[in-house]
Motif scaffolding. Sequence first.
Motif, PDB file in Angstrom:
ATOM      1  N   UNK A   1      -2.765  -6.150  -3.241  1.00 45.42           N
ATOM      2  CA  UNK A   1      -1.877  -5.410  -4.100  1.00 45.42           C
ATOM      3  C   UNK A   1      -0.994  -4.698  -3.016  1.00 45.42           C
ATOM      4  N   UNK A   2      -1.506  -3.300  -2.163  1.00 44.15           N
ATOM      5  CA  UNK A   2      -0.724  -2.960  -0.870  1.00 44.15           C
ATOM      6  C   UNK A   2       0.157  -3.566  -0.281  1.00 44.15           C
ATOM      7  N   UNK A   3       0.255  -5.544   0.392  1.00 41.22           N
ATOM      8  CA  UNK A   3       1.446  -5.368   0.413  1.00 41.22           C
ATOM      9  C   UNK A   3       2.169  -5.578  -0.834  1.00 41.22           C
ATOM     10  N   UNK A   4       1.267  -6.231  -1.063  1.00 38.71           N
ATOM     11  CA  UNK A   4       2.458  -6.004  -3.574  1.00 38.71           C
ATOM     12  C   UNK A   4       3.995  -5.036  -2.791  1.00 38.71           C
ATOM     13  N   UNK A   5       3.185  -3.728  -2.756  1.00 39.81           N
ATOM     14  CA  UNK A   5       3.711  -2.418  -3.026  1.00 39.81           C
ATOM     15  C   UNK A   5       4.274  -2.150  -1.725  1.00 39.81           C
ATOM     16  N   UNK A   6       4.604  -2.510  -0.471  1.00 44.35           N
ATOM     17  CA  UNK A   6       4.617  -2.691   0.506  1.00 44.35           C
ATOM     18  C   UNK A   6       3.690  -1.023   0.725  1.00 44.35           C
ATOM     19  N   UNK A   7       2.382  -0.859   1.245  1.00 42.52           N
ATOM     20  CA  UNK A   7       1.325   0.061   1.464  1.00 42.52           C
ATOM     21  C   UNK A   7       0.616   0.255   2.322  1.00 42.52           C
ATOM     22  N   UNK A   8       0.096   1.248   2.329  1.00 46.14           N
ATOM     23  CA  UNK A   8      -0.975   1.295   3.991  1.00 46.14           C
ATOM     24  C   UNK A   8      -2.657   1.315   2.864  1.00 46.14           C
ATOM     25  N   UNK A   9      -3.160   0.465   3.513  1.00 44.80           N
ATOM     26  CA  UNK A   9      -4.680  -0.015   2.928  1.00 44.80           C
ATOM     27  C   UNK A   9      -5.590   0.225   4.451  1.00 44.80           C
ATOM     28  N   UNK A  10      -6.364   0.984   4.681  1.00 42.73           N
ATOM     29  CA  UNK A  10      -7.760   0.877   5.506  1.00 42.73           C
ATOM     30  C   UNK A  10      -8.658  -0.221   5.102  1.00 42.73           C
ATOM     31  N   UNK A  11      -8.732  -0.900   6.264  1.00 42.65           N
ATOM     32  CA  UNK A  11      -9.318  -1.839   6.066  1.00 42.65           C
ATOM     33  C   UNK A  11     -10.373  -2.589   7.456  1.00 42.65           C
ATOM     34  N   UNK A  12     -11.565  -3.032   6.609  1.00 46.70           N
ATOM     35  CA  UNK A  12     -12.578  -3.147   8.365  1.00 46.70           C
ATOM     36  C   UNK A  12     -11.328  -4.029   9.458  1.00 46.70           C
ATOM     37  N   UNK A  13     -11.718  -3.926  10.966  1.00 41.62           N
ATOM     38  CA  UNK A  13     -10.963  -4.835  11.143  1.00 41.62           C
ATOM     39  C   UNK A  13     -11.017  -6.534  11.157  1.00 41.62           C
TER      40      UNK A  13
END
Length: 274
Positions: free
Chosen positions: A185-197
């Motif tokens: 979803x974040x990639x689709x919206x061009x957004x930022x996301x916090x994720x584990x590496x």
Amino acid sequence: MTSRLAALALAAGLSSFALQGAATEDRFILVQSTTSTQNSGLFDHLLPIYEAQSGIDVRVVAVGTGQALRNAANGDGDVLFVHAKEAELAFVAEGYGVSRADVMYNDFVIVGPEADPAGVAGETDVTAALRQIAEAEAPFLSRGDDSGTNKAELRLWEATGIDAKSVSGGWYRETGSGMGATLNTGIGMGGYVMTDRATWIAFGNKAGHRILVEGDERLFNQYGIILVNPEVHPRVKAELGQGFVDWILSEEGQAAIAAFQVDGQQLFFPNAGG
């Protein structure tokens, strides 16, 4: 008389066979786990090694840490393998777990688009980066699912003094989904996301997104393992569950964790007993 004895012998044999079959079928444990251990491929690497040695089938329920804790508290599982230390310690303190042990660690990162509208690339102060994202009102995608990642993210927002959830639905979006779906979803919206590496490295749909924020000690991500308390839930397979816990914490189990790599990168760093 002879036919009666034969019938009894046959019945006894069938009963013995049934009991053996039941015992074999019962030689499995249920592990309530966070999604990153599954999505990264770690369990695909570890479990065949353990199962071949022990003869025990390990069945994994991979959900957000909050849901895994609730499932285990309800007695649905033998072992808990998650990454929210404060909540894990509370789980044990409340009597639902026998004890907790560190297993391994990695870290969280913030990924975002190449365009980086908030200008956070290279920032090593995670709270400063989050403030810049909020000030720019750039899309930020949160799991919003009470997972270990979501718990860590909310602690960081609290440290900024910004109540991101109060603007949920605007630039701050809660997906209520797992890590993979939230990244998509974040990639689709061009957004930022916090994720584990680990999840990010193993993730196959990065598109133009990349790691923009990393290196802050507050992004440290510790994993723990707990045997569900059989005194609270008698159905818990305490002996089999403890055997899995002991192997994960052993030199062999820790070495197996260290050996797991994706694209030549080590995803988890064992620290049992550290």
